[in-house]
Design an enzyme around this catalytic site. Structure first.
Site, PDB file in Angstrom:
ATOM      1  N   LYS A 261      -5.082 -10.919  -6.807  1.00  0.00           N
ATOM      2  CA  LYS A 261      -6.171 -11.308  -5.826  1.00  0.00           C
ATOM      3  C   LYS A 261      -7.373 -10.213  -6.176  1.00  0.00           C
ATOM      4  O   LYS A 261      -6.935  -9.286  -6.585  1.00  0.00           O
ATOM      5  CB  LYS A 261      -6.045 -11.337  -4.414  1.00  0.00           C
ATOM      6  CG  LYS A 261      -5.828  -9.995  -3.679  1.00  0.00           C
ATOM      7  CD  LYS A 261      -6.070 -10.006  -2.160  1.00  0.00           C
ATOM      8  CE  LYS A 261      -6.406  -8.655  -1.730  1.00  0.00           C
ATOM      9  NZ  LYS A 261      -6.567  -8.290  -0.397  1.00  0.00           N
TER      10      LYS A 261
ATOM     11  N   LYS B 174       0.747  -1.248  -0.122  1.00  0.00           N
ATOM     12  CA  LYS B 174      -0.105  -0.056   0.014  1.00  0.00           C
ATOM     13  C   LYS B 174       0.929   1.265   0.094  1.00  0.00           C
ATOM     14  O   LYS B 174       0.429   2.269  -0.670  1.00  0.00           O
ATOM     15  CB  LYS B 174      -0.976   0.023   1.148  1.00  0.00           C
ATOM     16  CG  LYS B 174      -2.175  -0.971   1.125  1.00  0.00           C
ATOM     17  CD  LYS B 174      -3.114  -0.772   1.796  1.00  0.00           C
ATOM     18  CE  LYS B 174      -4.376  -1.816   1.728  1.00  0.00           C
ATOM     19  NZ  LYS B 174      -5.370  -1.949   2.450  1.00  0.00           N
TER      20      LYS B 174
ATOM     21  N   LYS C 235     -10.919  -4.837  -3.330  1.00  0.00           N
ATOM     22  CA  LYS C 235     -11.541  -3.541  -3.628  1.00  0.00           C
ATOM     23  C   LYS C 235     -10.703  -2.577  -4.324  1.00  0.00           C
ATOM     24  O   LYS C 235     -11.110  -1.821  -4.958  1.00  0.00           O
ATOM     25  CB  LYS C 235     -11.823  -2.999  -2.056  1.00  0.00           C
ATOM     26  CG  LYS C 235     -12.887  -3.598  -1.685  1.00  0.00           C
ATOM     27  CD  LYS C 235     -13.017  -3.237  -0.100  1.00  0.00           C
ATOM     28  CE  LYS C 235     -13.617  -4.286   0.952  1.00  0.00           C
ATOM     29  NZ  LYS C 235     -13.227  -4.118   2.354  1.00  0.00           N
TER      30      LYS C 235
HETATM   31  P1  ATP Z   1      -8.091  -4.043   0.006  1.00  0.00           P
HETATM   32  O1  ATP Z   1      -7.407  -5.195  -1.031  1.00  0.00           O
HETATM   33  O2  ATP Z   1      -8.451  -3.185  -0.781  1.00  0.00           O
HETATM   34  O3  ATP Z   1      -7.226  -4.008   1.063  1.00  0.00           O
HETATM   35  P2  ATP Z   1      -9.760  -6.101   0.106  1.00  0.00           P
HETATM   36  O4  ATP Z   1     -10.662  -6.029  -0.753  1.00  0.00           O
HETATM   37  O5  ATP Z   1      -8.651  -7.314   0.284  1.00  0.00           O
HETATM   38  O6  ATP Z   1      -9.298  -4.729   0.485  1.00  0.00           O
HETATM   39  P3  ATP Z   1     -10.249  -6.770   2.930  1.00  0.00           P
HETATM   40  O7  ATP Z   1     -11.362  -5.785   3.715  1.00  0.00           O
HETATM   41  O8  ATP Z   1      -8.842  -6.300   3.228  1.00  0.00           O
HETATM   42  O9  ATP Z   1     -10.585  -6.463   1.593  1.00  0.00           O
HETATM   43  O10 ATP Z   1     -10.625  -8.001   3.480  1.00  0.00           O
HETATM   44  C1  ATP Z   1     -11.533  -8.487   4.124  1.00  0.00           C
HETATM   45  C2  ATP Z   1     -11.370  -9.864   4.283  1.00  0.00           C
HETATM   46  O11 ATP Z   1     -11.724 -10.650   2.937  1.00  0.00           O
HETATM   47  C3  ATP Z   1     -10.298 -10.538   4.758  1.00  0.00           C
HETATM   48  O12 ATP Z   1     -10.324 -11.645   5.469  1.00  0.00           O
HETATM   49  C4  ATP Z   1      -9.432 -10.809   3.605  1.00  0.00           C
HETATM   50  O13 ATP Z   1      -8.555 -11.862   3.985  1.00  0.00           O
HETATM   51  C5  ATP Z   1     -10.587 -11.437   2.736  1.00  0.00           C
HETATM   52  N1  ATP Z   1     -10.340 -11.362   1.264  1.00  0.00           N
HETATM   53  C6  ATP Z   1     -10.146 -10.287   0.802  1.00  0.00           C
HETATM   54  N2  ATP Z   1      -9.890 -10.601  -0.716  1.00  0.00           N
HETATM   55  C7  ATP Z   1      -9.852 -11.757  -0.843  1.00  0.00           C
HETATM   56  C8  ATP Z   1      -9.648 -12.705  -1.948  1.00  0.00           C
HETATM   57  N3  ATP Z   1      -9.258 -12.061  -3.276  1.00  0.00           N
HETATM   58  N4  ATP Z   1      -9.988 -14.066  -1.872  1.00  0.00           N
HETATM   59  C9  ATP Z   1      -9.969 -14.469  -0.560  1.00  0.00           C
HETATM   60  N5  ATP Z   1     -10.267 -13.844   0.485  1.00  0.00           N
HETATM   61  C10 ATP Z   1     -10.154 -12.298   0.359  1.00  0.00           C
END
Ligand code: ATP
Ligand code: LTN
Length: 335
Positions: free
Chosen positions: A197, A114, A200
């Site tokens: 992955k 980040k 968001k």
């Molecule tokens: P960012 O990537 O913007 O930080 P994010 O989309 O990863 O956000 P988070 O709020 O960080 O979302 O994640 C919430 C939960 O969802 C966490 O437990 C994280 O491990 C899980 N998670 C997020 N993206 C994935 C993914 N692509 N596959 C599996 N689990 C995920």
């Protein structure tokens, strides 16, 4: 026998949760509330670690609660609350920051990623100490398991290290919690970039399936997903990451094994798989969206659920914080 405790949190940073959040984390939250003493919260303090719009944050916090309820979180079974409603999180965070090494925090991959994206002048100290706050979130409730996606493994390792460090310096208070990460959906990939992955903060919305998107638009995204060379529908994440990702999503939403799907799609093409998965998705997500809308129509009821949750959470969190303050030698105020 008391039920073993689980705890997890999710940030209210997007317009909607996406399939990665649901399959990687939230699905496990829902299953665990049946068998465990579950604590789940919206990590709104974590959302301050990057630049944000205050009006959006409060709306997204409510929308996050509505989505959790819509996917099956039951506030009578699990304790559901908002992180900032309990000052204990920020208070224990300070103690955890004082135990976290500067080098240790610098090695966190999420921080490195980040901060590389934002540039060092714009990165806040809050982002740097994000994992110390996460450790505080977890240790306040002394859970046995923390259900998260694979990308959170390193933060869980840090939490375990901090728990052990605390115990050896100040006396045993914590049992290091374990990450609860399901192998089969620990990482859902971006539909357009199956090497990255689903996230968001992804570069293009075409790769993410959001729960609150128009279901027909989501089905279209599935139909436009990047697939691989060749024609066979087999699970082979190395050579066929696009198709394998679709199979994992399909399997989870339809409740069928990847093996069964491979057998069904023998002799069929990628187009068939994507079209069918699009339909499965529409069927699954349509009632969820409707439920979210009806929860959001009654904000007073949501607030009631959250204040009940905060009250239950405080019973545990306040006790842990008092024990921690005592162990580190802070003088208790006279009563
Ligand atoms: P960012 O990537 O913007 O930080 P994010 O989309 O990863 O956000 P988070 O709020 O960080 O979302 O994640 C919430 C939960 O969802 C966490 O437990 C994280 O491990 C899980 N998670 C997020 N993206 C994935 C993914 N692509 N596959 C599996 N689990 C995920
Ligand atoms: N960093 C987590 C959100 C989070 C969390 C927690 C998860 C904040 N505090 C405590 C588990 C336990 C993420 O999912 N990005």
């Amino acid at each position: 026998m008391p039920r073993p405790r689980v705890l997890s949190g999710i940030q209210p940073t997007g317009e909607s949760f996406h399939l990665g959040n649901y399959l990687g984390a939230l699905r496990q939250w829902i299953a665990l509330q049946e068998t465990h003493d579950a604590f789940y919260f919206i990590a709104d303090l974590h959302a301050l670690t990057i630049e944000h719009d205050p009006k959006l944050l409060s709306a997204r916090t409510r929308a996050s609660v509505a989505q959790l309820l819509a996917v099956g979180l039951d506030p009578d079974r699990a304790t559901l609350f908002v992180q900032s409603h309990l000052p204990e999180h920020a208070e224990l965070c300070w103690v955890m920051q004082c135990l976290t090494g500067f080098g240790e925090a610098s090695r966190m991959v999420q921080f490195k990623d980040k901060s590389a994206k934002q540039g060092s002048d714009r990165v806040s100290v809050g982002l740097f100490s994000y994992p110390s706050l996460q450790a505080a979130d977890i240790l306040l409730y002394r859970p046995q398991y923390v259900p998260v996606g694979e990308d959170q493994r390193q933060h869980l390792e840090l939490t375990r290290d901090l728990a052990q460090r605390f115990n050896s310096r100040f006396g045993t208070v914590f049992t290091p919690p374990e990450a609860y990460i399901l192998k089969d959906a620990a990482k859902i990939y971006d539909l357009q970039e199956p090497g990255a992955k689903m996230s968001k903060s992804a570069s293009s919305p075409a790769g993410i399936v959001e729960l609150l998107d128009d279901p027909k638009a989501s089905a279209k995204k599935i139909r436009s997903a990047v697939t691989d060379t060749g024609r066979e529908i087999v699970y082979d994440p190395e050579n066929k990451p696009g198709v394998s990702n679709l199979l994992v999503i399909y399997s989870a939403l339809a409740g069928r094994t990847v093996g069964e799907l491979e057998a069904d799609y023998q002799g069929k093409g990628y187009g068939d798989l994507k079209k069918d998965l699009g339909e499965v998705l529409i069927e699954w997500v349509t009632p969820i969206r409707e439920q979210v809308r009806s929860y959001l129509d009654d904000p007073a009821e949501l607030d009631k659920i959250l204040s009940r949750g905060a009250e239950r959470a405080r019973e545990v969190a306040a006790g842990t914080l008092a024990t921690v303050y005592d162990h580190v030698g802070l003088l208790a105020p006279a009563r």
